[in-house]
Design an enzyme around this catalytic site. Sequence first.
Site, short mmCIF file in Angstrom:
data_model
loop_
_atom_site.label_atom_id
_atom_site.label_comp_id
_atom_site.label_asym_id
_atom_site.label_seq_id
_atom_site.Cartn_x
_atom_site.Cartn_y
_atom_site.Cartn_z
N GLU A 1 17.74 15.74 53.57
CA GLU A 1 17.41 17.13 53.89
C GLU A 1 16.81 17.14 55.29
OE1 GLU A 1 15.06 19.93 54.81
OE2 GLU A 1 14.03 19.75 52.89
N CYS B 1 10.90 23.44 57.93
CA CYS B 1 12.33 23.37 58.25
C CYS B 1 13.05 24.69 58.07
CB CYS B 1 13.00 22.28 57.41
SG CYS B 1 12.83 22.54 55.63
#
Length: 478
Positions: free
Chosen positions: A246, A280
């Site tokens: 990720e 993020c």
Amino acid sequence: MTTPQPLFIDGAYTAGSGSGTYDVISPATGERVGSIPLPGTEELDAAVGAAHTAQRAWARVNVWERAAVCRKVADELDARREELARLQSLEQGKPLAESVADVTEAAELFRLHAEDAVRLNGETLPSRDSSKRMFTFHRPVGTWAVITPWNFPLLMFAEFAAPGLATGNALVVKPPAHTPLTVLRAMEAVVAAGVPRGLVNILPGEGQFGDALVRHPGIHAIGFIGSSATGAAIQASAGLKRSLMECSGNGPLVVLADADVAAAAKAAVDGAYPCAGQVCCATERVLVHRDVHDDFVAAVVAEARRVVLGDPFDPATVLGPLNNEGVAAKMDRHLADARERGARVLTGGGRRAGMPTDLYYEFTVVDGVKEESLLSREESFGPVVPILTGRDDDDLLRMANADALGLQGAVFTRDMGAAFRFMEEMEVGQVIVNETNNWWDINMPFGGAGARSTGWGRIGGKWTLMDMTDTRTGVISL
């Protein structure tokens, strides 16, 4: 907390065999809050060996017993919530209320994945051969190397540890060098919960240690959360090992002409200041239809006034310092580039003087951002709302997709047809409608879109369990 903080190998704290250490410096105070031994080959081999031994036994434990242990970990984390939250805010810099929420959510992940694991079912498959019966089942992969970032040190550890333990895996974890202390302290909860020795090992490291970890022949799979550049380097080292990646996001928040402008402005700000924008899926690019641009900018500037920068332990603070000089210098570069290209800094725009460290960054709103600017092309990872303007829906969608990253995006509109169009055509893993780009739920499958440099696999809910297990097939002849 200026005494050395040990490593955690085979169920016990140890100083290791080496003589080297590195200091953990608080971004909030500038003081040293810990000194970490540097692990070497001996510690890595010991951790992987312990993980192998423990995992073979743990895989034979039935899933109900594994789930019960995970629930005990959750209880022990809850019992240490205040201690762990204060330590995390000290080493990370985020406001204490955010750290309390992180610890609470980490505990909840262990409960969630305990329930997911006991419901991770196989299925019976029809065969063309009437004398055969086919069925599937799930088995743990083995020993995972887990590498996590410094923005959510405990929560992102739990995102791998909870599903990993629930499904019978073992872990060798390299927490981030900037924020290793909270995860190390959390091992007290792991021990108290009765997690068998060797299943979880914590080895903070610098430099080439991460590469040595993923290359180690005893590591079967890699779990990583962090930047796309680091993820690419890890994958190059890992070869054919299983991986769950990720990586970075530069997610757009798109405001269409029919949007609730006030709600969109609030969402843009709400997505930019938590964890000082070091998330993020934070607000990174705001793409606004030109017909509502002026109203939106005025609303964002008004919303920005409620963002209070200060001491993370002050209850009035909602914006703490950035974590390290690297991310602060990146903010400096991005804003200097934006100014050179003619953008207008409406609020903030730099570091606040007179604070305990030079990492306290003013909440920043920038209008007139060009598509070619660094604020648009790169993930800034700071407390900034960059505003770009588009001509129409097609132009806004083009701008949203004109990026190498594709993690999460948002769109504000009252038109459900437009909402579905952006959900289907925005090249990201998740599209949030009429809510901040920074919205997340522990039970959602979170990850990047294909053909983008944002990784693969999913963090959250049953999807992580499926990524951390093998689907096996059995065939029986009658």
